[in-house]
Design a protein around this motif. Structure first.
Motif, PDB file in Angstrom:
ATOM      1  N   TYR A 230       0.811  -1.226   0.000  1.00 32.38           N
ATOM      2  CA  TYR A 230       0.000   0.000   0.000  1.00 32.38           C
ATOM      3  C   TYR A 230       0.834   1.261   0.000  1.00 32.38           C
ATOM      4  N   ARG A 231       0.240   2.317  -0.564  1.00 31.99           N
ATOM      5  CA  ARG A 231       0.764   3.666  -0.381  1.00 31.99           C
ATOM      6  C   ARG A 231      -0.055   4.316   0.723  1.00 31.99           C
ATOM      7  N   PHE A 232       0.594   5.085   1.588  1.00 30.61           N
ATOM      8  CA  PHE A 232      -0.107   5.824   2.629  1.00 30.61           C
ATOM      9  C   PHE A 232      -0.022   7.304   2.317  1.00 30.61           C
ATOM     10  N   TYR A 233      -1.185   7.928   2.260  1.00 29.75           N
ATOM     11  CA  TYR A 233      -1.294   9.374   1.998  1.00 29.75           C
ATOM     12  C   TYR A 233      -1.455  10.032   3.355  1.00 29.75           C
ATOM     13  N   ILE A 234      -0.474  10.841   3.711  1.00 26.69           N
ATOM     14  CA  ILE A 234      -0.444  11.418   5.049  1.00 26.69           C
ATOM     15  C   ILE A 234      -0.553  12.934   4.963  1.00 26.69           C
ATOM     16  N   ASP A 235      -1.473  13.495   5.748  1.00 23.82           N
ATOM     17  CA  ASP A 235      -1.542  14.949   5.914  1.00 23.82           C
ATOM     18  C   ASP A 235      -1.156  15.244   7.350  1.00 23.82           C
ATOM     19  N   LEU A 236      -0.352  16.260   7.541  1.00 27.58           N
ATOM     20  CA  LEU A 236       0.063  16.607   8.898  1.00 27.58           C
ATOM     21  C   LEU A 236       0.079  18.122   9.058  1.00 27.58           C
ATOM     22  N   ASP A 237      -0.009  18.554  10.314  1.00 24.55           N
ATOM     23  CA  ASP A 237       0.022  19.985  10.612  1.00 24.55           C
ATOM     24  C   ASP A 237       1.450  20.485  10.517  1.00 24.55           C
ATOM     25  N   GLY A 238       1.641  21.614   9.855  1.00 26.38           N
ATOM     26  CA  GLY A 238       2.965  22.242   9.794  1.00 26.38           C
ATOM     27  C   GLY A 238       3.456  22.377   8.358  1.00 26.38           C
ATOM     28  N   HIS A 239       4.575  23.090   8.219  1.00 25.41           N
ATOM     29  CA  HIS A 239       5.156  23.421   6.910  1.00 25.41           C
ATOM     30  C   HIS A 239       6.557  22.827   6.833  1.00 25.41           C
ATOM     31  N   VAL A 240       6.934  22.324   5.676  1.00 25.45           N
ATOM     32  CA  VAL A 240       8.249  21.666   5.520  1.00 25.45           C
ATOM     33  C   VAL A 240       9.410  22.619   5.850  1.00 25.45           C
ATOM     34  N   ALA A 241       9.168  23.929   5.769  1.00 26.23           N
ATOM     35  CA  ALA A 241      10.227  24.898   6.107  1.00 26.23           C
ATOM     36  C   ALA A 241      10.493  24.926   7.613  1.00 26.23           C
ATOM     37  N   GLU A 242       9.561  24.415   8.418  1.00 21.57           N
ATOM     38  CA  GLU A 242       9.769  24.376   9.879  1.00 21.57           C
ATOM     39  C   GLU A 242      10.687  23.199  10.208  1.00 21.57           C
ATOM     40  N   PRO A 243      11.697  23.414  11.068  1.00 21.26           N
ATOM     41  CA  PRO A 243      12.656  22.352  11.362  1.00 21.26           C
ATOM     42  C   PRO A 243      11.995  21.044  11.819  1.00 21.26           C
ATOM     43  N   ARG A 244      10.972  21.172  12.658  1.00 22.05           N
ATOM     44  CA  ARG A 244      10.262  20.003  13.189  1.00 22.05           C
ATOM     45  C   ARG A 244       9.698  19.144  12.050  1.00 22.05           C
ATOM     46  N   VAL A 245       9.052  19.799  11.100  1.00 23.58           N
ATOM     47  CA  VAL A 245       8.402  19.082   9.998  1.00 23.58           C
ATOM     48  C   VAL A 245       9.452  18.601   8.991  1.00 23.58           C
ATOM     49  N   GLY A 246      10.442  19.468   8.724  1.00 25.21           N
ATOM     50  CA  GLY A 246      11.517  19.093   7.801  1.00 25.21           C
ATOM     51  C   GLY A 246      12.234  17.838   8.284  1.00 25.21           C
ATOM     52  N   ASP A 247      12.549  17.823   9.589  1.00 28.45           N
ATOM     53  CA  ASP A 247      13.186  16.659  10.223  1.00 28.45           C
ATOM     54  C   ASP A 247      12.359  15.393  10.050  1.00 28.45           C
ATOM     55  N   ALA A 248      11.065  15.540  10.282  1.00 30.84           N
ATOM     56  CA  ALA A 248      10.169  14.374  10.208  1.00 30.84           C
ATOM     57  C   ALA A 248      10.096  13.851   8.773  1.00 30.84           C
ATOM     58  N   LEU A 249      10.043  14.764   7.805  1.00 36.43           N
ATOM     59  CA  LEU A 249       9.961  14.311   6.406  1.00 36.43           C
ATOM     60  C   LEU A 249      11.257  13.606   6.002  1.00 36.43           C
ATOM     61  N   ALA A 250      12.394  14.146   6.489  1.00 31.89           N
ATOM     62  CA  ALA A 250      13.676  13.483   6.183  1.00 31.89           C
ATOM     63  C   ALA A 250      13.687  12.075   6.786  1.00 31.89           C
ATOM     64  N   ALA A 251      13.095  11.932   7.984  1.00 28.99           N
ATOM     65  CA  ALA A 251      13.044  10.608   8.628  1.00 28.99           C
ATOM     66  C   ALA A 251      12.147   9.664   7.824  1.00 28.99           C
ATOM     67  N   LEU A 252      11.013  10.170   7.340  1.00 31.02           N
ATOM     68  CA  LEU A 252      10.132   9.323   6.514  1.00 31.02           C
ATOM     69  C   LEU A 252      10.875   8.881   5.259  1.00 31.02           C
TER      70      LEU A 252
END
Ligand SMILES: O=C(O)C(=O)Cc1ccccc1
Length: 296
Positions: A230-252
């Motif tokens: 399966y592909r998982f389509y994920i929506d999350l709060d925040g913007h990729v420019a924010e370190p918290r979100v950028g970090d999480a996307l790099a981890a994914l």
């Protein structure tokens, strides 16, 4: 020029008008055709429906977003959807009722109670149904109330939805380019493929939870390869420019090399808890100073 999932009179056209200052719009008959026009540069952007509060995801949109060259969402809008039953003048007892599957699903009880002998027929969109009724192919269409402005049909019944206050969310998508500036109330959309191993999905979600990132939506679609993949389509709060979100996307992306970024864009309605990003920004600055030899 903005492409939208048409023809004229669809709910998506109303959403596209909310995005377009000039009203320079071009209808395409299907979601894949709409996105394809933007991919090949025939249009600057595309407006397509992504989910409904009653019927859930629009599978055609999910598939079309991952099949083909990347597009990114730069805005979203939410529309209240109300349905009318349209007929050719004089028709009072329709035997066939046509509409988009999402619309038919939302008026099922009304049809069973009010037009029990009518057969429901799926069409590519609510406005395509109105067009087919005009052509005499079907007797009635479940359409947006605005469809009567485009097609000379009569309203047999108004406000026929089973659930009041249904809402549909639409995205405005462009070819990859500069991202919208963070506003503090943004959403990020991403698609990942979880490998077939114990805890794969929970590992991905843990990356978000660890960083106190709120997951606003998760949907799965088969990859169309192996059964059970399966592909998982994920929506999350925040913007990729924010370190918290950028970090999480790099981890994914570490867990899943074919992660696809689908955009960071302002949320249509400010909602959800605002997460304080201060610690994450401070930590990112600290790391930068260590790396640059400025000590810490
Ligand atoms: O067919 C339409 O008019 C669309 O824009 C898709 C759709 C169908 C039903 C509810 C919301 C959007």
């Amino acid at each position: 020029m903005l492409a939208y999932f048409g023809p004229q009179g669809t709910f998506t056209e109303q959403a596209a008008r909310a995005f377009s200052a000039t009203g320079d719009l071009a209808p395409y008959d299907t979601v894949p055709a709409t996105l394809a026009a933007t991919r090949r540069g025939e249009t600057d952007a595309s407006c397509v429906p992504v989910e409904n509060s009653v019927e859930g995801a629009v599978p055609a949109t999910m598939d079309a977003l991952t099949e083909g060259a990347p597009l990114v969402a730069v805005a979203e809008t939410v529309l209240a959807v109300r349905f009318s039953v349209l007929v050719r003048p004089g028709v009072t007892d329709p035997k066939t009722v046509a509409s988009h599957p999402h619309a038919l699903a939302q008026v099922r009880h009304w049809l069973a109670a009010n037009l029990p002998s009518a057969t429901a027929v799926a069409t590519t969109s609510t406005a395509a149904a109105a067009r087919s009724v005009l052509a005499g192919e079907f007797d009635a269409a479940v359409s947006a109330p605005v469809a009567v402005r485009h097609y000379p049909l009569e309203v047999l019944a108004d406000d026929v939805a089973d659930v009041r206050d249904a809402k549909t969310r639409f995205l405005l998508l462009r070819r990859p380019g500069p991202l919208p500036e963070p506003t503090g109330h943004d959403r990020t959309s991403v698609v990942v493929t979880a490998t077939d191993k114990v805890g794969a999905l929970s590992e991905l979600l843990a990356e978000l939870a660890l960083r106190r990132i709120n997951l606003t939506r998760i949907e799965s679609r088969p990859t169309k390869g192996r059964l059970g993949e399966y592909r998982f389509y994920i929506d999350l709060d925040g913007h990729v420019a924010e370190p918290r979100v950028g970090d999480a996307l790099a981890a994914l992306r570490r867990h899943c090399p074919d992660t696809r970024f689908l955009g960071s864009y302002p949320k249509a309605a400010a909602g959800g808890a605002r997460v304080d990003d201060e610690e994450f920004v401070a930590a990112a600055e600290w790391l930068a100073s260590v790396r640059e030899g400025r000590g810490a």
